[in-house]
Write an enzyme that holds these catalytic residues in place. Sequence first.
Site, PDB file in Angstrom:
ATOM      1  N   MET A 324       1.007  -1.338  -0.181  1.00 48.57           N
ATOM      2  CA  MET A 324      -0.512  -0.122   0.330  1.00 48.57           C
ATOM      3  C   MET A 324       0.425   1.226  -0.124  1.00 48.57           C
ATOM      4  O   MET A 324       0.612   2.257  -0.720  1.00 48.57           O
ATOM      5  CB  MET A 324      -1.286  -0.187   0.950  1.00 48.57           C
ATOM      6  CG  MET A 324      -2.214   1.239   1.286  1.00 48.57           C
ATOM      7  SD  MET A 324      -2.768   1.438  -0.210  1.00 48.57           S
ATOM      8  CE  MET A 324      -4.472   0.296   0.268  1.00 48.57           C
ATOM      9  N   GLU A 402      -3.907  -1.354   9.851  1.00 46.80           N
ATOM     10  CA  GLU A 402      -5.639  -0.511  10.710  1.00 46.80           C
ATOM     11  C   GLU A 402      -5.697  -1.843  11.601  1.00 46.80           C
ATOM     12  O   GLU A 402      -6.607  -2.233  12.023  1.00 46.80           O
ATOM     13  CB  GLU A 402      -6.203  -1.273   9.113  1.00 46.80           C
ATOM     14  CG  GLU A 402      -7.622  -1.582   9.229  1.00 46.80           C
ATOM     15  CD  GLU A 402      -8.008   0.601   9.196  1.00 46.80           C
ATOM     16  OE1 GLU A 402      -9.419   0.734   8.948  1.00 46.80           O
ATOM     17  OE2 GLU A 402      -6.846   1.048   9.047  1.00 46.80           O
ATOM     18  N   HIS A 450      -8.424   7.779   2.470  1.00 45.40           N
ATOM     19  CA  HIS A 450      -8.534   6.527   1.494  1.00 45.40           C
ATOM     20  C   HIS A 450      -8.410   5.834   1.058  1.00 45.40           C
ATOM     21  O   HIS A 450      -9.509   6.356  -0.518  1.00 45.40           O
ATOM     22  CB  HIS A 450     -10.203   6.133   2.419  1.00 45.40           C
ATOM     23  CG  HIS A 450     -10.515   4.810   2.481  1.00 45.40           C
ATOM     24  ND1 HIS A 450     -11.588   4.172   1.829  1.00 45.40           N
ATOM     25  CD2 HIS A 450      -9.801   3.646   2.249  1.00 45.40           C
ATOM     26  CE1 HIS A 450     -12.137   2.660   2.113  1.00 45.40           C
ATOM     27  NE2 HIS A 450     -10.595   2.648   1.815  1.00 45.40           N
ATOM     28  N   TYR A 660     -16.395   3.949  -9.470  1.00 44.58           N
ATOM     29  CA  TYR A 660     -15.103   4.872  -9.372  1.00 44.58           C
ATOM     30  C   TYR A 660     -14.451   3.663  -7.962  1.00 44.58           C
ATOM     31  O   TYR A 660     -13.223   3.022  -7.362  1.00 44.58           O
ATOM     32  CB  TYR A 660     -14.806   5.683  -9.028  1.00 44.58           C
ATOM     33  CG  TYR A 660     -14.514   6.705 -10.854  1.00 44.58           C
ATOM     34  CD1 TYR A 660     -15.149   6.133 -11.459  1.00 44.58           C
ATOM     35  CD2 TYR A 660     -14.309   8.058 -10.232  1.00 44.58           C
ATOM     36  CE1 TYR A 660     -15.175   6.495 -12.622  1.00 44.58           C
ATOM     37  CE2 TYR A 660     -14.049   8.507 -11.576  1.00 44.58           C
ATOM     38  CZ  TYR A 660     -14.783   8.236 -12.752  1.00 44.58           C
ATOM     39  OH  TYR A 660     -14.863   8.744 -14.152  1.00 44.58           O
TER      40      TYR A 660
END
Length: 717
Positions: A324, A402, A450, A660
């Site tokens: 990420m 997370e 995000h 999207y």
Amino acid sequence: MIYQSPTIEVELLEDNIAHLCFNAQGSVNKFDRETIDSLNAALDSIKQNNSIKGLMLTSAKPAFIVGADITEFLGLFAEEDAVLLSWLEEANVVFNKLEDLPFPTISAINGFALGAGCETILATDFRVADTTARIGLPETKLGIIPGFGGTVRLPRVVGTDNALEWITSGKDQRPEAALNVGAIDALVAPEQLQSAALKMLKDAIAEKLDWQTRRAKKLAPLTLPKLEAMMSFATAKGMVFKVAGKHYPAPMAVVSVIEKAAQLDRAGALKVEHQAFLKLAKTEVAQSLIGIFLNDQLVKGKAKKAGKLAKKVNSAAVLGAGIMGGGIAYQSASKGTPIVMKDIAQPALDLGLGEASKLLAAQVKRGRSNPAKMAAVLNNITPALDYAPVKAADVVVEAVVEHPKVKSMVLAEVEEHVSEDAIITSNTSTISINLLAKSLKKPERFCGMHFFNPVHKMPLVEVIRGEHSSDETVASVVAYASKMGKTPIVVNDCPGFFVNRVLFPYFAGFSGLLADGADFAAIDKVMEKQFGWPMGPAYLLDVVGLDTGHHAQAVMAEGFPERMGKTGKDAIDVMFEAERFGQKNNKGFYQYSVDRRGKPKKDLDPTSYELLQGEFGERKAFESDEIIARTMIPMIIETVRCLEEGIIASPAEADMGLVYGLGFPPFRGGVFRYLDTMGVANFVALADKYAHLGGLYQVTDAMRELAANNGSYYQQA
């Protein structure tokens, strides 16, 4: 001056050459009704001047003509067939008038010449482009076909196969590709564009170039042997259907139109084009795809407006490397913002840099970049094991594990190492921004950012406003996301924010079906093939990761216990407890392996069925309509709740977030477009049929009121 209007100017140059320049008052030239009328009047003025020997078309803008004015489309397409057909016929009289002038014509093309812009240049005898040019007919992306002669002229200029590829794909073409197929006649540097066009035009006037034969070819039937034509169109139909599928009729209509018009002259071929255009313009698919285009413009317009409030971002930092972090670093660096990638472990930094290198290498392999550019982007990524290089960052993106405690600790830590006015963001998918803000001394400079995985492919970024986030903070993050090439939507803080909040009710509907004995593979088939999702819910959960899904589901249940709380074990629990986490460990609802080409392969796994049967009993079949209703109703109602609660600002932004961020089928336009198309009253009646299944199926009072008034969400907005 031969002619002047707010959009077009015509002057006479030396050697009796007329110069028609498109120069609209806005930032771009586009073919709205006013411009079509102006072009008609300009051509009449040119035709009446007997001294003119040639015509050159240019643009005073950085783009030639970007296309038709799509903001006029929805209103126009709602008109009676006769009105729409009359508009098409009148517009085509203008393009024919350009093509039929009694002297040679040329287009000097800079920047975009798309849609009606492309159809304009096709109506001239010659075309010269500079290296900035992009040419194409993107109408199929809007669910329609070219309406100003694109399907008639392009095949006669570049050949049937090339025209079919261009129009059915809707892709912009680089000038080199256009030159290769004969769509343009010369490619020059920008500073040489007008001089090169004038030279070619003068050669045509002097009869050194045969413009009459070129023009005659565009007016005549296609010169295609019958057997070759049959083979060409049969092959095209198979290839186009394979790509477009049954939900997108426009590309197949293109093949049919060109085939039907092949043996006709210009007048007959245009009639075929008009009838097909008319039919497609009235479809729900066209309404949805045009709606998406307009929504995209609205969202981008908001981002542009935010740029005026934004703090300038010259450098950034991402905390947490890995896949990420590497994806975020790649996206920032490749779009021109240098970024520090900070982690506490060297292997994580290596993984992050490896991810960025892999993505860049793929760009080089596809010819979209080169080794020098790749090196420059990698030089824009600075790996770090401490905070020293982070101090200069204008924006920090926290992207660690997370977990609230870990994120809070990292956020508090980084605040001590950055400047007083640096903006701090968290790339969290579920954790409350207001909760995380408590760890900061200056929560006004903090908000959520995000990203969706994989970062380089997913266009959406949710910018989450916390209760203390300042307008400047939010605007700056929106502007940074836009600079990264992403589409940002601003949402207010709540469990799951917007996208995950509406996704998990969909998963709950799926789990409810499995608890009643449905087959997950059958559900996936219906939701993919019939509803149009890129992945069904079982496959999507496997890709997301059932461990991630299990955690997020718990967050949602805690946040909305009356609707999302669980009374017993569901299918996600069953898979999680069996340590079937999906693609990440090669077993979830499906089992995964690698095929001979090294690509992931998905297969049914008897173990999954045994686990589910052990928990929920024997399988049973469900009708497609019930599968769609039970999965989609919860998502739709939750999306409406988000609008009513102010989590999302408008139906347009909600629909863009779904398309999207989740891959909601574009031909359906998003939840609100889907609701308006279906009719709110019809949806309420359907939801009431399933209301006994629980709170997720119970519509809001405002929905009932809108249904009773026969209202719609876009009309209301």
